[in-house]
Design a protein around this motif. Structure first.
Motif, mmCIF file in Angstrom:
data_model
loop_
_atom_site.group_PDB
_atom_site.id
_atom_site.type_symbol
_atom_site.label_atom_id
_atom_site.label_comp_id
_atom_site.label_asym_id
_atom_site.label_seq_id
_atom_site.Cartn_x
_atom_site.Cartn_y
_atom_site.Cartn_z
ATOM 1 N N LEU A 106 2.415 -4.706 9.257
ATOM 2 C CA LEU A 106 0.402 -4.482 8.705
ATOM 3 C C LEU A 106 0.377 -2.373 8.366
ATOM 4 O O LEU A 106 0.461 -2.237 9.652
ATOM 5 C CB LEU A 106 0.026 -5.002 9.364
ATOM 6 C CG LEU A 106 0.238 -6.590 9.554
ATOM 7 C CD1 LEU A 106 -0.703 -7.329 10.803
ATOM 8 C CD2 LEU A 106 0.247 -7.609 8.686
ATOM 9 N N GLY A 107 -0.700 -3.181 7.017
ATOM 10 C CA GLY A 107 -1.108 -1.709 6.940
ATOM 11 C C GLY A 107 -2.804 -1.937 7.244
ATOM 12 O O GLY A 107 -2.818 -3.655 7.908
ATOM 13 N N LEU A 108 -3.781 -1.288 6.976
ATOM 14 C CA LEU A 108 -5.326 -1.323 7.479
ATOM 15 C C LEU A 108 -5.887 -0.755 6.465
ATOM 16 O O LEU A 108 -5.463 0.239 6.309
ATOM 17 C CB LEU A 108 -5.499 -0.996 9.088
ATOM 18 C CG LEU A 108 -7.282 -0.811 9.438
ATOM 19 C CD1 LEU A 108 -7.472 -2.497 9.823
ATOM 20 C CD2 LEU A 108 -7.357 -0.091 10.687
ATOM 21 N N GLY A 109 -6.749 -1.803 5.585
ATOM 22 C CA GLY A 109 -7.673 -1.443 4.343
ATOM 23 C C GLY A 109 -9.242 -0.656 5.741
ATOM 24 O O GLY A 109 -9.463 -0.935 6.559
ATOM 25 N N GLY B 210 4.603 -9.197 3.186
ATOM 26 C CA GLY B 210 3.285 -10.087 3.880
ATOM 27 C C GLY B 210 2.133 -10.298 2.329
ATOM 28 O O GLY B 210 0.957 -10.869 2.924
ATOM 29 N N ASP B 211 2.314 -9.256 1.547
ATOM 30 C CA ASP B 211 1.366 -9.922 0.528
ATOM 31 C C ASP B 211 2.162 -8.905 -1.118
ATOM 32 O O ASP B 211 2.400 -8.222 -1.046
ATOM 33 C CB ASP B 211 -0.010 -9.257 0.467
ATOM 34 C CG ASP B 211 -0.453 -8.262 0.755
ATOM 35 O OD1 ASP B 211 0.492 -7.391 1.092
ATOM 36 O OD2 ASP B 211 -1.438 -7.008 0.178
ATOM 37 N N GLU B 212 1.000 -9.527 -1.583
ATOM 38 C CA GLU B 212 1.308 -8.655 -2.948
ATOM 39 C C GLU B 212 1.098 -8.984 -4.711
ATOM 40 O O GLU B 212 0.004 -9.933 -4.089
ATOM 41 C CB GLU B 212 3.136 -9.715 -3.719
ATOM 42 C CG GLU B 212 3.790 -9.045 -5.055
ATOM 43 C CD GLU B 212 4.272 -7.270 -4.745
ATOM 44 O OE1 GLU B 212 4.778 -7.505 -5.009
ATOM 45 O OE2 GLU B 212 2.938 -6.450 -5.185
ATOM 46 N N VAL C 219 -6.191 -6.634 6.580
ATOM 47 C CA VAL C 219 -4.756 -6.643 6.273
ATOM 48 C C VAL C 219 -4.241 -7.563 5.568
ATOM 49 O O VAL C 219 -5.123 -8.824 5.293
ATOM 50 C CB VAL C 219 -4.741 -6.857 8.011
ATOM 51 C CG1 VAL C 219 -4.324 -6.293 8.768
ATOM 52 C CG2 VAL C 219 -5.399 -8.703 8.285
ATOM 53 N N ALA C 220 -2.968 -7.021 5.060
ATOM 54 C CA ALA C 220 -2.171 -7.692 3.584
ATOM 55 C C ALA C 220 -2.866 -8.477 2.625
ATOM 56 O O ALA C 220 -3.788 -6.928 2.137
ATOM 57 C CB ALA C 220 -1.485 -9.137 4.288
ATOM 58 N N SER C 221 -3.109 -9.074 2.449
ATOM 59 C CA SER C 221 -4.560 -9.158 1.222
ATOM 60 C C SER C 221 -5.211 -10.210 2.023
ATOM 61 O O SER C 221 -6.474 -11.406 0.894
ATOM 62 C CB SER C 221 -4.136 -9.532 0.100
ATOM 63 O OG SER C 221 -3.222 -8.564 -0.868
ATOM 64 N N GLY D 11 1.063 -1.206 -0.082
ATOM 65 C CA GLY D 11 0.324 0.296 -0.284
ATOM 66 C C GLY D 11 0.903 1.188 -0.304
ATOM 67 O O GLY D 11 2.055 1.336 -0.289
ATOM 68 N N SER D 12 0.413 2.912 0.192
ATOM 69 C CA SER D 12 1.065 3.780 0.632
ATOM 70 C C SER D 12 1.527 4.332 1.649
ATOM 71 O O SER D 12 2.383 5.209 1.467
ATOM 72 C CB SER D 12 0.018 4.584 -0.108
ATOM 73 O OG SER D 12 -1.264 4.685 0.829
ATOM 74 N N THR D 13 0.654 3.655 3.004
ATOM 75 C CA THR D 13 1.542 4.583 4.094
ATOM 76 C C THR D 13 2.351 4.079 4.497
ATOM 77 O O THR D 13 3.498 4.511 5.035
ATOM 78 C CB THR D 13 0.211 3.601 5.303
ATOM 79 O OG1 THR D 13 -1.068 4.025 4.711
ATOM 80 C CG2 THR D 13 0.954 3.959 6.512
ATOM 81 N N PRO D 14 3.220 2.524 3.789
ATOM 82 C CA PRO D 14 4.685 2.750 4.860
ATOM 83 C C PRO D 14 5.841 3.654 3.904
ATOM 84 O O PRO D 14 7.442 3.642 4.419
ATOM 85 C CB PRO D 14 4.716 1.473 4.666
ATOM 86 C CG PRO D 14 4.034 0.990 3.309
ATOM 87 C CD PRO D 14 2.935 1.656 3.299
ATOM 88 N N LYS D 15 5.717 4.094 2.263
ATOM 89 C CA LYS D 15 6.518 4.593 2.323
ATOM 90 C C LYS D 15 7.318 5.370 2.121
ATOM 91 O O LYS D 15 8.395 5.410 2.360
ATOM 92 C CB LYS D 15 5.984 5.766 0.664
ATOM 93 C CG LYS D 15 6.515 5.070 -0.978
ATOM 94 C CD LYS D 15 5.604 5.749 -1.890
ATOM 95 C CE LYS D 15 6.621 6.269 -3.150
ATOM 96 N NZ LYS D 15 5.755 6.111 -3.977
HETATM 97 C C1 6PG Z 1 -1.129 -3.878 0.203
HETATM 98 C C2 6PG Z 1 -1.307 -3.768 1.585
HETATM 99 C C3 6PG Z 1 -2.994 -3.859 2.114
HETATM 100 C C4 6PG Z 1 -2.639 -2.220 2.552
HETATM 101 C C5 6PG Z 1 -4.236 -1.905 3.148
HETATM 102 C C6 6PG Z 1 -3.874 -0.090 3.133
HETATM 103 O O1 6PG Z 1 -1.178 -4.695 -0.997
HETATM 104 O O2 6PG Z 1 -2.493 -2.863 -0.560
HETATM 105 O O3 6PG Z 1 -0.303 -5.074 2.146
HETATM 106 O O4 6PG Z 1 -2.643 -4.645 3.231
HETATM 107 O O5 6PG Z 1 -1.282 -2.247 3.898
HETATM 108 O O6 6PG Z 1 -4.843 -1.704 2.262
HETATM 109 O O7 6PG Z 1 -3.364 0.432 2.474
HETATM 110 P P1 6PG Z 1 -2.617 1.958 1.581
HETATM 111 O O8 6PG Z 1 -1.224 2.338 3.051
HETATM 112 O O9 6PG Z 1 -2.100 2.574 0.944
HETATM 113 O O10 6PG Z 1 -4.114 2.941 2.754
#
Ligand code: 6PG
Length: 246
Positions: A143-146, A73-75, A151-153, A45-49
């Motif tokens: 982990l990020g959070l949608g 964690g996922d792709e 989480v992950a996918s 996702g974008s948060t960790p960039k």
């Molecule tokens: C992905 C991530 C996904 C991500 C959340 C949050 O592949 O998109 O692993 O779990 O962490 O969707 O995404 P954002 O950081 O872009 O809000």
């Protein structure tokens, strides 16, 4: 019914920049203490960039990067140079800026057949990560959070991925129908340190539902992230924590 109380820590910061500083120090101190290779699962996702960028800038020569084995964690099932690729995001913001050998990078090959890759990556993880209670035990699981609590996918329509015995499975994004490869819930929960990084007001409601009100929380995959023998840490910015009334 006994409530399965989850012990977790919440740290609230003014901004993602402050989260990056905290996470960088936390990672560095844990890597330095590690006796062997340190297994780090990167989130997408974008948060960790900004966190990855700060890690590269701040620790370029201060961290023994080749002590870290990088996993995902996922792709998304796309090639590694695709703008959608979680690998590309991590490569551009971190891996391409530090002194790391390719032997330390365990990329999920999104360009492969999804089902073949899920099996392959599960085998790679098995071979390269210590295990505990018969499951891989990662040192850091980012982990990020949608907004839908994924989480992950692991999406809300695939909660079964928390009871899967496979290390890695194919998942499908509920709206885009994009195929994904994801670590499964038992592997996520077996990590020593599970670290959520969540920012932005758009995540404040789902966070409150999961952490405080528990309203509808059973539908959110993030509610099933419960370390079996590790730490669960939420690193939030003020905007994401807005509804937490802490
Ligand atoms: C992905 C991530 C996904 C991500 C959340 C949050 O592949 O998109 O692993 O779990 O962490 O969707 O995404 P954002 O950081 O872009 O809000």
């Amino acid at each position: 019914m006994t409530e399965n109380i989850v012990n977790y820590e919440i740290q609230i910061f003014d901004s993602i920049a402050e989260i990056a500083v905290y996470f960088s120090d936390f990672l560095k101190s844990n890597v330095e203490l590690a006796k062997n290779n340190f297994s780090l699962v990167l989130s997408g996702g974008s948060t960790p960039k900004p966190v990855y960028k700060y890690l590269a800038e701040q620790n370029k020569n201060k961290l023994d990067w080749n002590k870290i084995n990088f996993f995902w964690g996922d792709e998304r099932c796309v090639p590694p140079d695709d703008v959608e690729s979680n690998y590309k995001m991590a490569f551009d913001s971190l891996l391409n800026k530090i002194n790391i050998t390719k032997e330390n990078i365990f990329r999920i090959q999104g360009e492969n057949d999804p089902y073949t890759e899920a099996k392959r990556y599960g085998d790679v993880v098995s071979k390269n990560v210590i295990s505990l209670n018969g499951l891989p035990r990662f040192d850091f699981m980012m982990l990020g959070l949608g907004e839908d609590g994924h989480v992950a996918s692991i999406f809300p329509d695939r909660l079964n991925l928390f009871s899967e015995d496979e290390i890695c499975k194919v998942s499908i994004h509920p709206t885009t129908k994009q195929k994904r490869i994801t670590l499964t819930g038992k592997v996520i929960n077996n990590a020593e340190n599970i670290i959520f990084i969540v920012t932005g007001e758009n995540k404040s409601k789902v966070l409150n539902d999961i952490l405080i009100s528990h309203e509808d929380s059973i539908k959110y995959p993030a509610s099933y992230v419960k370390p079996t023998n590790g730490r669960l840490i939420w690193l939030l910015d003020k905007a994401a924590a807005k509804k937490l009334n802490l």
